[in-house]
Design a protein around this motif. Structure first.
Motif, short mmCIF file in Angstrom:
data_model
loop_
_atom_site.label_atom_id
_atom_site.label_comp_id
_atom_site.label_asym_id
_atom_site.label_seq_id
_atom_site.Cartn_x
_atom_site.Cartn_y
_atom_site.Cartn_z
N LYS A 48 0.74 -0.99 -0.04
CA LYS A 48 0.17 0.02 -0.05
C LYS A 48 0.89 1.45 -0.14
O LYS A 48 0.41 2.30 -0.38
CB LYS A 48 -1.04 0.11 1.05
CG LYS A 48 -1.89 -1.12 1.24
CD LYS A 48 -2.82 -1.49 -0.01
CE LYS A 48 -3.54 -2.69 -0.24
NZ LYS A 48 -3.02 -4.13 0.25
N LYS A 51 0.92 2.77 -3.53
CA LYS A 51 -0.19 3.29 -4.06
C LYS A 51 -0.30 4.71 -3.17
O LYS A 51 -1.02 5.75 -3.69
CB LYS A 51 -1.17 2.37 -3.70
CG LYS A 51 -1.46 0.88 -4.33
CD LYS A 51 -2.52 0.35 -3.69
CE LYS A 51 -2.63 -1.16 -4.38
NZ LYS A 51 -3.67 -1.92 -3.83
N ASN A 76 -4.08 -4.23 6.32
CA ASN A 76 -2.81 -3.52 6.10
C ASN A 76 -2.81 -2.16 5.28
O ASN A 76 -2.18 -1.13 5.85
CB ASN A 76 -1.98 -4.46 5.24
CG ASN A 76 -1.81 -5.52 5.75
OD1 ASN A 76 -1.23 -6.00 6.96
ND2 ASN A 76 -1.95 -6.77 4.89
N SER A 158 -7.32 0.90 -4.40
CA SER A 158 -7.52 0.38 -5.66
C SER A 158 -8.43 1.25 -6.42
O SER A 158 -9.39 0.98 -6.71
CB SER A 158 -7.65 -1.05 -5.57
OG SER A 158 -6.70 -1.87 -5.14
N ALA A 190 0.32 -11.96 -4.38
CA ALA A 190 -1.21 -12.23 -4.04
C ALA A 190 -1.90 -11.07 -4.70
O ALA A 190 -1.66 -9.89 -4.65
CB ALA A 190 -1.26 -11.96 -2.50
N THR A 191 -3.25 -11.42 -4.89
CA THR A 191 -4.33 -10.38 -5.50
C THR A 191 -5.42 -10.38 -4.59
O THR A 191 -5.65 -11.47 -4.23
CB THR A 191 -4.51 -10.46 -6.93
OG1 THR A 191 -5.36 -9.42 -7.46
CG2 THR A 191 -5.27 -11.79 -7.35
N GLY A 192 -5.74 -8.80 -4.51
CA GLY A 192 -6.98 -8.87 -3.54
C GLY A 192 -7.96 -7.86 -4.46
O GLY A 192 -8.69 -8.18 -4.95
N SER A 193 -7.85 -6.63 -3.73
CA SER A 193 -8.60 -5.44 -4.29
C SER A 193 -8.26 -4.93 -5.63
O SER A 193 -9.01 -4.09 -6.14
CB SER A 193 -8.70 -4.29 -3.37
OG SER A 193 -7.47 -3.58 -3.26
N SER A 194 -7.12 -5.40 -5.93
CA SER A 194 -6.74 -5.68 -7.58
C SER A 194 -5.83 -4.43 -7.97
O SER A 194 -5.05 -4.48 -9.17
CB SER A 194 -7.92 -5.50 -8.71
OG SER A 194 -8.47 -4.13 -8.65
N GLY A 195 -5.61 -3.44 -7.23
CA GLY A 195 -4.75 -2.27 -7.86
C GLY A 195 -3.33 -2.67 -7.95
O GLY A 195 -2.45 -2.15 -8.92
N ASP A 285 2.25 -13.18 5.45
CA ASP A 285 1.12 -13.04 6.46
C ASP A 285 -0.11 -13.85 5.94
O ASP A 285 -0.01 -14.27 4.77
CB ASP A 285 0.53 -11.52 6.25
CG ASP A 285 -0.38 -11.50 5.18
OD1 ASP A 285 0.28 -11.35 4.06
OD2 ASP A 285 -1.43 -11.15 5.08
N TYR A 288 -2.61 -12.65 2.95
CA TYR A 288 -2.33 -12.31 1.57
C TYR A 288 -1.42 -13.09 0.91
O TYR A 288 -1.35 -13.93 0.17
CB TYR A 288 -2.09 -10.79 1.28
CG TYR A 288 -3.38 -9.85 1.30
CD1 TYR A 288 -4.31 -9.73 0.48
CD2 TYR A 288 -3.78 -9.17 2.34
CE1 TYR A 288 -5.32 -9.16 0.36
CE2 TYR A 288 -4.80 -8.34 2.56
CZ TYR A 288 -6.02 -8.42 1.51
OH TYR A 288 -6.79 -7.66 1.68
N GLY A 316 3.89 -7.66 1.60
CA GLY A 316 3.81 -7.26 2.94
C GLY A 316 2.78 -7.96 3.82
O GLY A 316 2.42 -8.74 3.46
N GLY A 317 2.55 -7.17 4.86
CA GLY A 317 1.36 -7.63 5.65
C GLY A 317 1.87 -8.75 7.01
O GLY A 317 0.83 -8.94 7.77
#
Ligand SMILES: *Cc1c(COP(=O)(O)O)cnc(C)c1O
Length: 337
Positions: A48, A51, A76, A158, A190-195, A285, A288, A316-317
């Motif tokens: 993050k 970003k 995070n 994101s 690892a992908t999550g909210s996609s940003g 972590d 993620y 990270g995380g």
């Protein structure tokens, strides 16, 4: 492509190291390098930070005196936003969704939550399944009515502004690879909210790098995940003035490692945490990076990366580990010698 056209705060520790993981590579029979985006700085670092360099610069440019964002209890992104807000002298409010139902005191007060509060942020809890976007709008409107200038950051940071941070990461990684004549066959993360993936893919495509990026899902099913990444990549490319560079087939996600759901540790993820910790001295972590790494490990074992040189992007995380101590075995490590 000229990222300097966009406001940015240079608060990240960049470039992050690109290092070989010799013992893990030997164990898996695949050459694996790691891009240490867990070391970006700002409250220990993580993806993050890149970003937020762009998002918080925009907040500052708009004269914001308060930032608001949302995420899961152990977000995070929330923790890193709180650190940026502290640095810039803004107030920070984080809306937390209880996506796991854990009553565990460490999950609810330690790890990222502890650091949110240390950075001076306020937090507010919501039940799982709440429409968090609507709640955040409501909360922001309330503060605006009180005269505050609120900058709202979507979950995970994101949006096209946040994704610029990972366009920047694609440049940085390719530079490192080119300087060392290190041909990269694939990036895995690892992908999550996609940003993160949207930014990386946009950067790679805009530079015609021909480096495939594989996102390992942590929440959504494959079709939805890929569509989210693709939509954001298209908007990011548009923002950069290179609309159309990303094709749908450039976006690849494997969502076989989510397990029972977002934020719920998996057996393979715990194994990945132990392997990285014991073979490389690197912390992952459970939410993620461990799920990402469990995909990396499993696909390597299945021969999917045969003769490839992989770069695992560590997002990270590790702060979250302190909210998940109950997921690990301590008993077997207490011995009398
Ligand atoms: C947010 C996060 C991710 C996912 O990145 P997105 O840009 O949301 O897809 C991966 N790893 C960690 C540790 C994160 O905090």
């Amino acid at each position: 492509m000229h990222l300097a056209r966009f406001p940015r705060l240079h608060l990240a520790h960049l470039p992050t190291p690109l290092e070989p993981m010799k013992r893990l590579s030997k164990e898996l029979g695949v050459e694996i390098w790691i891009k240490r985006d867990d070391c970006t700085g700002m409250s220990t670092g993580g993806n993050k930070t890149r970003k937020l360099e762009f998002l918080m610069a925009e907040a500052e440019a708009q004269g914001a005196d308060m930032v608001m964002t949302q995420g899961a209890t152990q977000t995070n992104h929330g923790r890193q936003t709180a650190a940026f807000a502290a640095k810039l002298g803004m107030d920070c409010h984080i809306l937390l969704e209880d996506r796991t139902g854990y009553n565990n005191p460490n999950y609810n007060n330690n790890g990222n939550v502890l650091l949110d509060h240390l950075h001076g942020a306020t937090t507010e809890k919501f039940a799982g399944g709440t429409d968090m976007v609507a709640e955040m709008e409501r909360a922001a409107e309330k503060k605006r009515a009180e005269g505050r200038n609120v900058y709202v950051i979507p979950g995970g940071g994101s949006n096209p502004t946040g994704a610029l941070g990972y366009v920047n990461c694609a440049f940085e990684l390719l530079n490192q690879a080119n300087e060392r004549s290190l041909k990269i066959d694939r990036v895995v993360h690892a992908t999550g909210s996609s940003g993160t993936q949207a930014g990386l893919v946009t950067g790679m495509c805009a530079m015609n790098a021909q480096v495939p990026v594989l996102g390992i899902g942590t929440r959504a099913p494959q079709e939805k995940q890929e569509q989210m990444v693709y939509d954001l990549a298209c908007k990011t490319a548009e923002k950069l003035g290179c609309a159309g560079v990303v094709k749908r087939e450039d976006v690849m996600a494997n969502t076989d490692y989510v397990g029972e759901g977002y934020g719920l540790p998996t057996e393979k993820g715990i194994e990945a945490i132990q392997m990285f910790a014991e073979l490389e001295g690197i912390l992952l972590d459970p939410v993620y990076s461990a799920k990402g790494a469990s995909g990396l490990i499993d696909l390597a074992r299945k021969g999917e990366f045969k003769d490839e040189r992989i770069v695992f992007l560590h997002t990270g995380g590790a702060v979250g580990l302190f909210g998940y101590d109950f997921a690990f075995d301590h008993e077997s490590r207490w011995v009398s010698a």
